[in-house]
Motif scaffolding. Sequence first.
Motif, mmCIF file in Angstrom:
data_model
loop_
_atom_site.group_PDB
_atom_site.id
_atom_site.type_symbol
_atom_site.label_atom_id
_atom_site.label_comp_id
_atom_site.label_asym_id
_atom_site.label_seq_id
_atom_site.Cartn_x
_atom_site.Cartn_y
_atom_site.Cartn_z
ATOM 1 N N VAL A 75 46.988 36.967 52.882
ATOM 2 C CA VAL A 75 46.814 37.158 51.438
ATOM 3 C C VAL A 75 47.565 38.411 51.005
ATOM 4 C CG1 VAL A 75 45.127 37.777 49.655
ATOM 5 C CG2 VAL A 75 44.636 35.925 51.252
ATOM 6 N N ASN A 76 48.333 38.305 49.915
ATOM 7 C CA ASN A 76 49.105 39.420 49.390
ATOM 8 C C ASN A 76 48.333 40.123 48.280
ATOM 9 O OD1 ASN A 76 51.313 40.219 47.066
ATOM 10 N ND2 ASN A 76 51.949 40.785 49.124
ATOM 11 N N LEU A 77 48.091 41.420 48.468
ATOM 12 C CA LEU A 77 47.313 42.217 47.515
ATOM 13 C C LEU A 77 48.134 43.411 47.069
ATOM 14 C CD1 LEU A 77 44.055 42.266 49.658
ATOM 15 C CD2 LEU A 77 44.436 40.812 47.666
ATOM 16 N N ASP B 177 33.145 43.846 38.801
ATOM 17 C CA ASP B 177 33.326 45.236 39.213
ATOM 18 C C ASP B 177 33.253 46.104 37.959
ATOM 19 O OD1 ASP B 177 34.476 46.504 42.052
ATOM 20 O OD2 ASP B 177 34.704 47.813 40.316
ATOM 21 N N LEU B 178 32.708 47.296 38.128
ATOM 22 C CA LEU B 178 32.589 48.219 37.004
ATOM 23 C C LEU B 178 33.934 48.833 36.635
ATOM 24 C CD1 LEU B 178 30.582 49.683 35.090
ATOM 25 C CD2 LEU B 178 30.355 51.444 36.853
ATOM 26 N N ASN B 179 34.823 48.917 37.625
ATOM 27 C CA ASN B 179 36.117 49.560 37.444
ATOM 28 C C ASN B 179 37.102 48.593 36.774
ATOM 29 O OD1 ASN B 179 38.600 50.804 37.676
ATOM 30 N ND2 ASN B 179 38.334 51.388 39.810
ATOM 31 N N PRO B 180 37.550 48.875 35.545
ATOM 32 C CA PRO B 180 38.478 47.959 34.874
ATOM 33 C C PRO B 180 39.806 47.802 35.608
ATOM 34 C CG PRO B 180 38.206 49.986 33.604
ATOM 35 C CD PRO B 180 37.177 50.013 34.683
ATOM 36 N N ASP B 181 40.256 48.863 36.300
ATOM 37 C CA ASP B 181 41.493 48.741 37.079
ATOM 38 C C ASP B 181 41.310 47.771 38.236
ATOM 39 O OD1 ASP B 181 43.288 50.550 35.710
ATOM 40 O OD2 ASP B 181 42.037 52.187 36.458
ATOM 41 N N ALA B 182 40.156 47.832 38.909
ATOM 42 C CA ALA B 182 39.880 46.907 40.000
ATOM 43 C C ALA B 182 39.850 45.468 39.502
ATOM 44 C CB ALA B 182 38.550 47.263 40.668
ATOM 45 N N VAL B 183 39.230 45.239 38.360
ATOM 46 C CA VAL B 183 39.177 43.893 37.787
ATOM 47 C C VAL B 183 40.581 43.402 37.441
ATOM 48 C CG1 VAL B 183 38.385 42.541 35.798
ATOM 49 C CG2 VAL B 183 36.816 44.129 36.942
ATOM 50 N N HIS B 184 41.400 44.285 36.866
ATOM 51 C CA HIS B 184 42.790 43.917 36.539
ATOM 52 C C HIS B 184 43.543 43.503 37.796
ATOM 53 C CE1 HIS B 184 46.890 44.137 35.024
ATOM 54 N NE2 HIS B 184 47.165 45.020 35.973
ATOM 55 N N TYR B 185 43.452 44.324 38.849
ATOM 56 C CA TYR B 185 44.162 44.003 40.088
ATOM 57 C C TYR B 185 43.592 42.744 40.742
ATOM 58 C CZ TYR B 185 46.331 48.640 39.811
ATOM 59 O OH TYR B 185 47.044 49.736 39.416
ATOM 60 N N CYS B 186 42.285 42.561 40.657
ATOM 61 C CA CYS B 186 41.654 41.364 41.229
ATOM 62 C C CYS B 186 42.209 40.096 40.573
ATOM 63 C CB CYS B 186 40.137 41.445 41.052
ATOM 64 S SG CYS B 186 39.227 40.073 41.783
ATOM 65 N N LEU B 187 42.284 40.092 39.261
ATOM 66 C CA LEU B 187 42.806 38.931 38.541
ATOM 67 C C LEU B 187 44.284 38.705 38.854
ATOM 68 C CD1 LEU B 187 41.045 39.520 35.107
ATOM 69 C CD2 LEU B 187 40.603 37.632 36.686
ATOM 70 N N GLU B 188 45.062 39.800 38.904
ATOM 71 C CA GLU B 188 46.486 39.680 39.213
ATOM 72 C C GLU B 188 46.694 39.180 40.642
ATOM 73 O OE1 GLU B 188 49.319 40.194 37.257
ATOM 74 O OE2 GLU B 188 47.768 40.012 35.712
ATOM 75 N N ASN B 189 45.891 39.678 41.570
ATOM 76 C CA ASN B 189 46.012 39.248 42.959
ATOM 77 C C ASN B 189 45.630 37.779 43.128
ATOM 78 O OD1 ASN B 189 46.939 41.701 44.034
ATOM 79 N ND2 ASN B 189 44.860 42.517 44.173
ATOM 80 N N ALA B 190 44.617 37.343 42.391
ATOM 81 C CA ALA B 190 44.228 35.931 42.446
ATOM 82 C C ALA B 190 45.382 35.052 41.961
ATOM 83 C CB ALA B 190 42.979 35.702 41.605
ATOM 84 N N LYS B 191 45.986 35.445 40.845
ATOM 85 C CA LYS B 191 47.120 34.687 40.303
ATOM 86 C C LYS B 191 48.292 34.704 41.286
ATOM 87 C CE LYS B 191 47.888 35.554 36.025
ATOM 88 N NZ LYS B 191 48.351 36.241 34.780
ATOM 89 N N ARG B 192 48.536 35.868 41.885
ATOM 90 C CA ARG B 192 49.650 36.027 42.826
ATOM 91 C C ARG B 192 49.501 35.100 44.035
ATOM 92 N NH1 ARG B 192 49.129 40.998 43.015
ATOM 93 N NH2 ARG B 192 50.775 41.479 41.512
ATOM 94 N N ASN B 193 48.272 34.830 44.420
ATOM 95 C CA ASN B 193 48.016 33.995 45.603
ATOM 96 C C ASN B 193 47.666 32.559 45.243
ATOM 97 O OD1 ASN B 193 47.943 35.840 48.202
ATOM 98 N ND2 ASN B 193 47.076 37.048 46.538
ATOM 99 N N GLY B 194 47.929 32.172 44.004
ATOM 100 C CA GLY B 194 47.773 30.780 43.603
ATOM 101 C C GLY B 194 46.345 30.322 43.438
ATOM 102 N N ILE B 195 45.427 31.230 43.100
ATOM 103 C CA ILE B 195 44.020 30.862 42.918
ATOM 104 C C ILE B 195 43.816 30.381 41.473
ATOM 105 C CG2 ILE B 195 41.638 31.683 42.980
ATOM 106 C CD1 ILE B 195 43.073 31.591 45.724
ATOM 107 N N PRO B 196 43.298 29.172 41.265
ATOM 108 C CA PRO B 196 43.032 28.693 39.896
ATOM 109 C C PRO B 196 41.982 29.569 39.212
ATOM 110 C CG PRO B 196 42.951 26.880 41.489
ATOM 111 C CD PRO B 196 42.981 28.148 42.282
ATOM 112 N N SER B 197 42.204 29.878 37.947
ATOM 113 C CA SER B 197 41.299 30.775 37.232
ATOM 114 C C SER B 197 39.890 30.222 37.140
ATOM 115 C CB SER B 197 41.837 31.052 35.831
ATOM 116 O OG SER B 197 42.004 29.837 35.115
ATOM 117 N N GLU B 198 39.746 28.892 37.082
ATOM 118 C CA GLU B 198 38.410 28.313 36.974
ATOM 119 C C GLU B 198 37.617 28.435 38.269
ATOM 120 O OE1 GLU B 198 41.245 24.895 37.982
ATOM 121 O OE2 GLU B 198 41.223 26.657 36.645
#
Length: 435
Positions: free
Chosen positions: A143-145, A212-233
């Motif tokens: 997984v690429n993070l 996560d309480l940290n907005p930066d962590a949430v941003h990176y989490c969403l970007e990493n999910a998209k980067r690894n082909g995870i469907p948003s739903e």
Amino acid sequence: LGNSVLQKAFPNLPSETVQTLASISAKPGPILPIQLTYAHLSVSKILSILLPPSALPPPVGYEQIGHVAHYNLKAHHLPYKHLIADVVLNKVDSIKTVVNKVGEVGGPFRTYDMEFIGSDHTEEKTNKDDCSKTYVNVVEHGVNLQFDIRKVYWCTRLSGDRLTVIEQEFFPPTLSSSERKEIVIADAFCGVGALLIQTLQKFPETQIYANDLNPDAVHYCLENAKRNGIPSEKMQVECGDAWDFIAGLGMKESLPHHLIMNYPSDAPRFLDALRWWPCGNGEEENYFEEDYEEEADYYYEEEDKDMKREIAQTEDEDIVPTIHVYTFARGDDDNNDSHDEIQVEKVGQEVRPSAPPRNAAQVAIDLVAQGLLPEGGASEVTKYRGEFLNKLGCDIRTREVRDVAPGKLVVCVSFKATKKLLRHIQGDFVDLEDT
């Protein structure tokens, strides 16, 4: 005879190695000089040569996060921090930036201050605001993070634990193929999403709820999910307080199969949010089994009675979530010369045997028990509460995750959030004699 010849020629070889060589009739050959150059030496060996005696032994190692080497230098190493960084940059091609942690991990976002002690880009050495030095690309278990290590919490040493959680907790070998398709997982402190994205890569039919309480962590989490082909739903991520997130899980169609709470400094404090989870009681079950029969007959035609029975069966097979709580723990101090084989303590005017010292795992269980069922105004917190939780069906167990300091461990406490436990949290104290 072969053994004795080899032992004489190579006195420093382990006896097992000598025996192996003798079994294949190996004989000592001619002695050849070998010249070891700088290229052959490890970072530790080079530093042992370069550092003065006052700075020895050299640092034992560093944590590598992408292209960053993260040191936690001791006071006697600090005068030579730039030398240490230069050696690492020179010896390890994949390292481009070297930082030293300043202070401790802390705050609600679990971040820490750091100083830059080395970089292979000379123009960046004085630019402390340049995020290119700390924005990393990490590949873990395929997984690429990507994230900035200054803005979020990350621990490379938890890589093995993440794999253990996925393969032994979420999807153990005993889980059937049909059960694997229905797993719902919630993570109250998801960080940049490493655990959850790896789970979805291996088991794409999993449903994830993350926070996560940290907005930066949430941003990176969403970007990493998209980067690894995870469907948003398949992976719904919130940014908010973990207590609200955990309580809100009780409002969903069904409870998750697993709730991860990896926040060792304070996770047990959030457990009282479970009081908002549905627990059911005897009266509700009777209503469903008796009164609902008549009500359902009114709405369902005769041929739909099979559907009604299927609904009733589904209600009877409610999910019993497993909660995984990470917490720091130290064993009780039992290094007291006055301890006898049987210890005693004075309570008022009464002298009674005291409980033996607890190990770190037992302390961790008691921390979780206190979070679930606080003892209010008790003068002393009760110890060894795991047995009580098991009477509520919790099936409590522990796993040591890692050492963080001498005697201080991160322990993962796992237990089942049974209806009896939830009712107890809500103040409906069940009769344990009937369980």
